[in-house]
Scaffold this motif. Structure first.
Motif, short mmCIF file in Angstrom:
data_model
loop_
_atom_site.label_atom_id
_atom_site.label_comp_id
_atom_site.label_asym_id
_atom_site.label_seq_id
_atom_site.Cartn_x
_atom_site.Cartn_y
_atom_site.Cartn_z
N GLY A 87 0.81 -1.21 0.00
CA GLY A 87 0.00 0.00 0.00
C GLY A 87 0.85 1.26 0.00
O GLY A 87 0.54 2.23 -0.72
N ASP A 88 1.93 1.26 0.79
CA ASP A 88 2.83 2.42 0.81
C ASP A 88 3.49 2.64 -0.55
O ASP A 88 3.67 3.78 -0.99
CB ASP A 88 3.91 2.23 1.87
CG ASP A 88 3.36 2.30 3.28
OD1 ASP A 88 2.22 2.80 3.45
OD2 ASP A 88 4.05 1.85 4.22
N LEU A 89 3.85 1.53 -1.22
CA LEU A 89 4.48 1.64 -2.53
C LEU A 89 3.49 2.20 -3.55
O LEU A 89 3.87 3.01 -4.41
CB LEU A 89 4.98 0.27 -2.98
CG LEU A 89 5.90 0.23 -4.20
CD1 LEU A 89 7.20 0.98 -3.91
CD2 LEU A 89 6.21 -1.21 -4.59
N THR A 90 2.23 1.79 -3.46
CA THR A 90 1.20 2.33 -4.35
C THR A 90 1.02 3.82 -4.12
O THR A 90 0.87 4.61 -5.07
CB THR A 90 -0.12 1.60 -4.13
OG1 THR A 90 0.06 0.20 -4.40
CG2 THR A 90 -1.20 2.14 -5.05
N LYS A 91 1.03 4.25 -2.84
CA LYS A 91 0.91 5.68 -2.54
C LYS A 91 2.09 6.46 -3.07
O LYS A 91 1.92 7.58 -3.59
CB LYS A 91 0.78 5.87 -1.03
CG LYS A 91 -0.53 5.34 -0.45
CD LYS A 91 -0.55 5.52 1.07
CE LYS A 91 -1.83 4.93 1.66
NZ LYS A 91 -1.85 5.03 3.14
N LEU A 92 3.30 5.88 -2.94
CA LEU A 92 4.48 6.55 -3.48
C LEU A 92 4.40 6.67 -5.00
O LEU A 92 4.76 7.70 -5.56
CB LEU A 92 5.74 5.79 -3.07
CG LEU A 92 7.07 6.35 -3.59
CD1 LEU A 92 7.31 7.75 -3.04
CD2 LEU A 92 8.23 5.42 -3.20
N ALA A 93 3.91 5.61 -5.66
CA ALA A 93 3.77 5.65 -7.11
C ALA A 93 2.78 6.74 -7.53
O ALA A 93 3.04 7.50 -8.48
CB ALA A 93 3.30 4.28 -7.62
N ASP A 94 1.65 6.82 -6.83
CA ASP A 94 0.66 7.86 -7.14
C ASP A 94 1.25 9.25 -6.90
O ASP A 94 1.01 10.18 -7.68
CB ASP A 94 -0.59 7.67 -6.29
CG ASP A 94 -1.34 6.40 -6.64
OD1 ASP A 94 -1.14 5.88 -7.76
OD2 ASP A 94 -2.14 5.92 -5.80
N GLN A 95 2.02 9.37 -5.82
CA GLN A 95 2.63 10.66 -5.49
C GLN A 95 3.61 11.10 -6.58
O GLN A 95 3.60 12.26 -7.02
CB GLN A 95 3.35 10.54 -4.14
CG GLN A 95 3.92 11.83 -3.59
CD GLN A 95 4.54 11.62 -2.22
OE1 GLN A 95 4.49 10.54 -1.66
NE2 GLN A 95 5.13 12.67 -1.69
N LEU A 96 4.45 10.16 -7.04
CA LEU A 96 5.42 10.49 -8.07
C LEU A 96 4.75 10.73 -9.42
O LEU A 96 5.17 11.61 -10.19
CB LEU A 96 6.46 9.38 -8.20
CG LEU A 96 7.38 9.18 -6.99
CD1 LEU A 96 8.32 8.01 -7.23
CD2 LEU A 96 8.18 10.45 -6.68
N ASP A 97 3.70 9.97 -9.73
CA ASP A 97 2.97 10.18 -10.98
C ASP A 97 2.33 11.56 -11.01
O ASP A 97 2.38 12.27 -12.02
CB ASP A 97 1.90 9.10 -11.15
CG ASP A 97 2.48 7.78 -11.60
OD1 ASP A 97 3.58 7.78 -12.21
OD2 ASP A 97 1.85 6.72 -11.35
N THR A 98 1.70 11.94 -9.90
CA THR A 98 1.07 13.26 -9.83
C THR A 98 2.11 14.36 -9.96
O THR A 98 1.91 15.36 -10.68
CB THR A 98 0.31 13.41 -8.50
OG1 THR A 98 -0.68 12.38 -8.40
CG2 THR A 98 -0.38 14.77 -8.42
N PHE A 99 3.23 14.18 -9.28
CA PHE A 99 4.30 15.18 -9.35
C PHE A 99 4.84 15.29 -10.77
O PHE A 99 5.11 16.40 -11.27
CB PHE A 99 5.41 14.82 -8.38
CG PHE A 99 6.58 15.74 -8.43
CD1 PHE A 99 6.47 17.06 -8.03
CD2 PHE A 99 7.81 15.28 -8.89
CE1 PHE A 99 7.56 17.92 -8.09
CE2 PHE A 99 8.90 16.14 -8.94
CZ PHE A 99 8.78 17.46 -8.55
#
Length: 236
Positions: A206-218
């Motif tokens: 779940g944390d990795l998915t959140k990091l992926a979403d964070q980097l994609d948005t950025f």
């Protein structure tokens, strides 16, 4: 007399943790050692991921704040690799922008610059997620395999209990208590190794998915700014 003998045999058996380990069948001992090693390995991975995953998300948030506060406005001034995931994603776009300005300064290739920057950031994000996800396969393997390894030890211990009955022609508790206790202990060790591995595997996924979403948005935010800068340069 028979009940007294059963009670004496059961009382003489060592059912402590250390006693069960040292008195276990060699195969059951091997199972217990494997499960102990798996449990230690999983906790090492868990400790490392708790630190690294949390640090990665925190540093990414800090860099995003710097980005939105305007401290990273000049893309062409940041061609070097950064110290965290978000800054390395930013640097990937910065390198494409700097290279494009050197090769075709003031040209109308805004769309091509943005496309190259997007591909470069996508590749950087994939590398960062692969790096952040290192060790999750270990937790997945331990979480899925440990119960079955413990079950193998259980089956082997129960088989030994029946063999003891056949050899001694005795179905008393003193004959079967030791092997059965060893078998149940192997099952318990399998669960002890598997449960934390499964729980933290799900958390880190779940944390990795959140990091992926964070980097994609950025990266999308960076592309918007880069597109604006490229369009302005093309009109100059």
């Amino acid at each position: 007399m028979e009940s007294d003998a059963i009670g004496t045999a059961a009382s003489n058996a060592d059912f402590s943790l250390i006693g069960l380990i040292f008195e276990a069948d060699p195969v059951v001992k091997l199972v217990m050692l494997a499960l102990l090693a798996a449990s230690i390995w999983s906790w090492v991975v868990i400790g490392e991921k708790l630190f690294s995953m949390g640090a990665a998300r925190k540093k990414a948030r800090q860099f995003e704040e710097a980005f939105w506060n305007g401290r990273t406005e000049d893309l062409d001034l940041r061609p070097g690799a950064g110290a965290d995931a978000a800054s390395r994603v930013f640097s990937a776009a910065a390198r494409e922008w700097a290279d494009a300005r050197r090769v075709v300064p003031g040209s109308g290739e805004a769309a091509a610059i943005v496309n190259r920057a997007e591909r470069s950031m996508r590749a950087t994000i994939d590398r960062e997620l692969g790096k952040a996800g290192t060790g999750l396969s270990v937790l997945a393997t331990i979480g899925s395999a440990s119960p079955f390894i413990g079950l193998f030890g259980t089956v082997w211990g129960i088989m030994n209990a029946f063999l003891n009955i056949a050899e001694q022609q005795d179905t008393s508790l003193g004959t079967v208590a030791g092997p059965i206790a060893e078998a149940l202990f192997a099952t318990g060790m399998g669960l002890v190794a598997a449960i934390p591995a499964v729980i933290f595997y799900n958390k880190f996924t779940g944390d990795l998915t959140k990091l992926a979403d964070q980097l994609d948005t950025f990266s999308q935010d960076v592309l918007v700014r880069l597109s604006r800068r490229a369009s302005d340069a093309g009109r100059e």
